[in-house]
Scaffold this active site. Structure first.
Site, PDB file in Angstrom:
ATOM      1  N   GLU A  54     -19.795 -30.121  18.889  1.00  0.00           N
ATOM      2  CA  GLU A  54     -19.080 -29.636  17.713  1.00  0.00           C
ATOM      3  C   GLU A  54     -20.059 -28.882  16.803  1.00  0.00           C
ATOM      4  OE1 GLU A  54     -15.604 -31.503  15.197  1.00  0.00           O
ATOM      5  OE2 GLU A  54     -17.479 -32.480  14.679  1.00  0.00           O
TER       6      GLU A  54
ATOM      7  N   CYS B 107     -11.664 -30.235  12.751  1.00  0.00           N
ATOM      8  CA  CYS B 107     -11.887 -31.002  13.985  1.00  0.00           C
ATOM      9  C   CYS B 107     -10.973 -30.534  15.108  1.00  0.00           C
ATOM     10  CB  CYS B 107     -11.741 -32.496  13.719  1.00  0.00           C
ATOM     11  SG  CYS B 107     -10.233 -32.913  12.865  1.00  0.00           S
TER      12      CYS B 107
ATOM     13  N   GLU C 155     -11.231 -41.039  13.250  1.00  0.00           N
ATOM     14  CA  GLU C 155     -10.890 -39.645  13.587  1.00  0.00           C
ATOM     15  C   GLU C 155     -12.208 -38.888  13.584  1.00  0.00           C
ATOM     16  OE1 GLU C 155      -8.071 -38.894  14.606  1.00  0.00           O
ATOM     17  OE2 GLU C 155      -6.633 -40.214  13.615  1.00  0.00           O
TER      18      GLU C 155
ATOM     19  N   LYS D 145     -13.581 -43.768  -0.374  1.00  0.00           N
ATOM     20  CA  LYS D 145     -14.855 -43.103  -0.645  1.00  0.00           C
ATOM     21  C   LYS D 145     -14.782 -41.673  -0.119  1.00  0.00           C
ATOM     22  CE  LYS D 145     -18.688 -42.146   1.308  1.00  0.00           C
ATOM     23  NZ  LYS D 145     -19.007 -40.859   0.668  1.00  0.00           N
TER      24      LYS D 145
HETATM   25  P1  NDP Z   1     -20.364 -37.763   8.254  1.00  0.00           P
HETATM   26  O1  NDP Z   1     -19.600 -38.315   9.400  1.00  0.00           O
HETATM   27  O2  NDP Z   1     -21.723 -38.322   8.044  1.00  0.00           O
HETATM   28  O3  NDP Z   1     -19.532 -37.941   6.893  1.00  0.00           O
HETATM   29  C1  NDP Z   1     -18.176 -38.300   6.807  1.00  0.00           C
HETATM   30  C2  NDP Z   1     -17.974 -39.331   5.719  1.00  0.00           C
HETATM   31  O4  NDP Z   1     -18.688 -40.519   6.067  1.00  0.00           O
HETATM   32  C3  NDP Z   1     -18.511 -38.924   4.353  1.00  0.00           C
HETATM   33  O5  NDP Z   1     -17.699 -39.492   3.337  1.00  0.00           O
HETATM   34  C4  NDP Z   1     -19.889 -39.573   4.353  1.00  0.00           C
HETATM   35  O6  NDP Z   1     -20.436 -39.753   3.075  1.00  0.00           O
HETATM   36  C5  NDP Z   1     -19.569 -40.887   5.003  1.00  0.00           C
HETATM   37  N1  NDP Z   1     -20.734 -41.591   5.553  1.00  0.00           N
HETATM   38  C6  NDP Z   1     -21.941 -41.078   5.901  1.00  0.00           C
HETATM   39  N2  NDP Z   1     -22.745 -42.057   6.363  1.00  0.00           N
HETATM   40  C7  NDP Z   1     -22.044 -43.214   6.295  1.00  0.00           C
HETATM   41  C8  NDP Z   1     -22.333 -44.568   6.622  1.00  0.00           C
HETATM   42  N3  NDP Z   1     -23.499 -44.916   7.123  1.00  0.00           N
HETATM   43  N4  NDP Z   1     -21.381 -45.493   6.434  1.00  0.00           N
HETATM   44  C9  NDP Z   1     -20.156 -45.153   5.951  1.00  0.00           C
HETATM   45  N5  NDP Z   1     -19.841 -43.882   5.604  1.00  0.00           N
HETATM   46  C10 NDP Z   1     -20.756 -42.919   5.783  1.00  0.00           C
HETATM   47  O7  NDP Z   1     -20.403 -36.181   8.465  1.00  0.00           O
HETATM   48  P2  NDP Z   1     -21.372 -35.095   7.779  1.00  0.00           P
HETATM   49  O8  NDP Z   1     -20.850 -34.800   6.427  1.00  0.00           O
HETATM   50  O9  NDP Z   1     -22.791 -35.535   7.880  1.00  0.00           O
HETATM   51  O10 NDP Z   1     -21.132 -33.820   8.745  1.00  0.00           O
HETATM   52  C11 NDP Z   1     -21.893 -33.689   9.949  1.00  0.00           C
HETATM   53  C12 NDP Z   1     -21.016 -33.231  11.084  1.00  0.00           C
HETATM   54  O11 NDP Z   1     -19.952 -34.157  11.274  1.00  0.00           O
HETATM   55  C13 NDP Z   1     -20.296 -31.907  10.872  1.00  0.00           C
HETATM   56  O12 NDP Z   1     -21.115 -30.838  11.184  1.00  0.00           O
HETATM   57  C14 NDP Z   1     -19.141 -32.033  11.817  1.00  0.00           C
HETATM   58  O13 NDP Z   1     -19.569 -31.699  13.117  1.00  0.00           O
HETATM   59  C15 NDP Z   1     -18.813 -33.511  11.790  1.00  0.00           C
HETATM   60  N6  NDP Z   1     -17.664 -33.779  10.896  1.00  0.00           N
HETATM   61  C16 NDP Z   1     -16.460 -33.943  11.495  1.00  0.00           C
HETATM   62  C17 NDP Z   1     -15.341 -34.146  10.719  1.00  0.00           C
HETATM   63  C18 NDP Z   1     -13.998 -34.317  11.349  1.00  0.00           C
HETATM   64  O14 NDP Z   1     -12.972 -34.068  10.696  1.00  0.00           O
HETATM   65  N7  NDP Z   1     -13.908 -34.763  12.566  1.00  0.00           N
HETATM   66  C19 NDP Z   1     -15.396 -34.181   9.252  1.00  0.00           C
HETATM   67  C20 NDP Z   1     -16.733 -34.043   8.719  1.00  0.00           C
HETATM   68  C21 NDP Z   1     -17.798 -33.830   9.540  1.00  0.00           C
HETATM   69  P3  NDP Z   1     -21.466 -38.631   2.503  1.00  0.00           P
HETATM   70  O15 NDP Z   1     -20.635 -37.482   2.159  1.00  0.00           O
HETATM   71  O16 NDP Z   1     -22.081 -39.290   1.343  1.00  0.00           O
HETATM   72  O17 NDP Z   1     -22.453 -38.346   3.581  1.00  0.00           O
END
Ligand code: NDP
Length: 457
Positions: free
Chosen positions: A356, A264, A232, A157
């Site tokens: 972050e 990250c 991660e 996903k």
């Molecule tokens: P999320 O952690 O919410 O999203 C990451 C992935 O998880 C996306 O594919 C998202 O789908 C999915 N997801 C969201 N909610 C659920 C759930 N309940 N169950 C399973 N999967 C889920 O990050 P955000 O996009 O909201 O970003 C917010 C913050 O997260 C950023 O500002 C950053 O600080 C951090 N982040 C860190 C990352 C890293 O590499 N460590 C990567 C991305 C974000 P969908 O896109 O539909 O929400």
């Protein structure tokens, strides 16, 4: 809460619609997992050399489409073209590396009295990969390539903002000859498709990359089924600069501006020995002011936009425009732009210094001595990566041991190589991806004892 049936993918540099794709429902996830289960049973029976050959062919097909994938990544994620080419190349390299591991995935024979004891490394079944938007292609492949190589099927996903390159990779997998159903991509909303994948009883493992908050939720759901999970998560990594370092290289602003700071591993806490603090401040002031921010498809651009309006709002909330700091320039819009920024007036325990931000923003903090540097470096809930800059080898080794992070670099800012392990301490994650043990993480170990005793005389 109701969710849109379609995902609208915007170009973050222009806010123009790039594409719309259907959003998967829980029923779609059910159907995909059923297809994946069937495909996996056949895939696990394929001879290792044939499995490896197919994955190498997949790598070759990706190689022929690097430019196309990179240009798609520029449009849907706003990445610089050069970086996007590296990302597509990383998918190719990972597939080839994982293919190389297939024939080396061996169990053991352990001496026991009265028989023969062997361990079998068996695939888990269907693996769910949940990818973020910051590096949509590589992170999808970090989970999918070793999982497939170890004999599993994958349902991926992607993030709802960046589903297009993942969908294209699934097409390329079929073109390479991977069996139908083995590698499926289901774009959808996290709380709908993501949750359905995590909670599906036939999904044997989840690999999640994203925020610590969502990661915690995913882990709780996995715990209910005692389902293994690799996480991660976020980072707030230190860049520790001692006075004896090559200061200009050490405070290279792209250590926190790469991918517009949506990384990250970004070195967003610049910790500088106080005797060189003013010199570093000046170097950074010049460096951030000269960063070229703009069209990511232009090869001269050094930094592109943020991914979305939501992310821009989040960065603006955490970094008010009147916060003391050094700033570069960015376009006004359309597009989701934020200027490169170094905050200079933050207390070490402020939200901006500990949380972050995921934007082109670092905090600059002074330290007095080695102990103070270690204390500051460890003073966040995270522990993903970090850099240490000093010419004193003893100090470099002492700090390498003392800083609690999964990936440290000495006199370098590089963090990720597909053949070395990657993962976080503390709230930055659980488990490791990449490296020589990547395939084993997608297997169960079965121990079999075979008696060599003959019939009773
Ligand atoms: P999320 O952690 O919410 O999203 C990451 C992935 O998880 C996306 O594919 C998202 O789908 C999915 N997801 C969201 N909610 C659920 C759930 N309940 N169950 C399973 N999967 C889920 O990050 P955000 O996009 O909201 O970003 C917010 C913050 O997260 C950023 O500002 C950053 O600080 C951090 N982040 C860190 C990352 C890293 O590499 N460590 C990567 C991305 C974000 P969908 O896109 O539909 O929400």
């Amino acid at each position: 809460m109701s969710y849109e049936h379609e995902l609208t993918v915007l170009n973050p540099a222009t806010e123009e619609v790039v594409a719309t794709v259907p959003a998967a429902t829980a029923a779609d996830v059910d159907a995909a997992v059923a297809r994946a289960s069937k495909a996996q049973a056949r895939w696990a029976a394929v001879a290792p050399a044939d499995r490896a050959r197919l994955l190498r062919r997949f790598a070759d097909v990706v190689d022929r489409h690097v430019e196309e994938l990179a240009r798609l990544e520029v449009r849907e994620a706003g990445h610089l073209l050069g970086n996007a080419r590296w990302e597509a190349g990383n998918v190719r390299d990972l597939l080839a590396y994982a293919a190389g591991g297939v024939e080396r995935l061996n169990g053991r024979q352990i001496p026991v009295p009265g028989g023969l004891d062997i361990t079998l490394l068996e695939p888990l079944g269907v693996v769910g990969v949940i990818a973020p938007w910051n590096f949509p292609m590589p992170i999808a492949a970090w989970g999918a390539a070793p999982a497939l190589a170890a004999g599993n099927a994958v349902v991926l996903k992607p993030a709802e903002t960046t589903p297009l390159t993942a969908l294209r990779l699934a097409e390329l997998a079929l073109e390479a000859g991977l069996p139908e159903g083995l590698f499926q991509v289901l774009p959808g909303h996290g709380p709908v498709a993501g949750t359905a994948l995590v909670e599906h009883p036939e999904v044997a493992k989840i690999v999640f990359t994203g925020s610590t908050r969502t990661g915690r939720d995913v882990m709780e759901r996995c715990a209910r089924q005692v389902k293994p999970v690799t996480l991660e998560l976020g980072g707030k990594s230190p860049n520790i600069v001692f006075a004896d370092a090559d200061l200009k290289t050490a405070v290279d602003p792209f250590s926190f501006l790469d991918n517009s700071g949506q990384d990250c591993c970004a070195r967003t806490r610049i910790l500088v020995q106080e005797s060189v603090y003013d010199e570093v401040r000046e170097l950074l002031a010049d460096a951030v002011a000269s960063v070229v921010v703009g069209d990511p498809a232009d090869e001269k651009t050094q930094m592109g936009p943020l991914i979305s309006r939501q992310q821009l709002d989040r960065v603006r909330r955490l970094v008010p425009s009147d916060a003391p700091g050094l700033r570069g320039i960015a376009p006004d819009g359309p597009g989701f732009w934020f200027a490169p920024t170094v905050l200079t007036g933050e207390a070490p325990d402020s939200e901006a210094a500990r949380e972050e931000i995921f934007g082109p923003v670092a905090v600059l903090l002074p330290f007095t001595d080695e102990q103070d540097a270690i204390r500051l470096a460890n003073d966040t809930p995270y522990g993903l990566s970090g850099s240490l800059w000093t010419r004193d080898i003893g100090r470099a080794l002492r700090l390498s041991r003392a800083v609690k992070a999964g990936n440290l670099s000495v006199n370098s800012h590089s963090s990720v190589r597909y053949w070395t392990p990657f993962g976080g301490y503390k709230q930055s994650g659980l488990g490791r991806e990449l490296g020589p043990d990547a395939l084993t993480a997608f297997t169960e170990t079965k121990n079999v004892f075979i008696s060599t005793e003959g019939p009773a005389q």
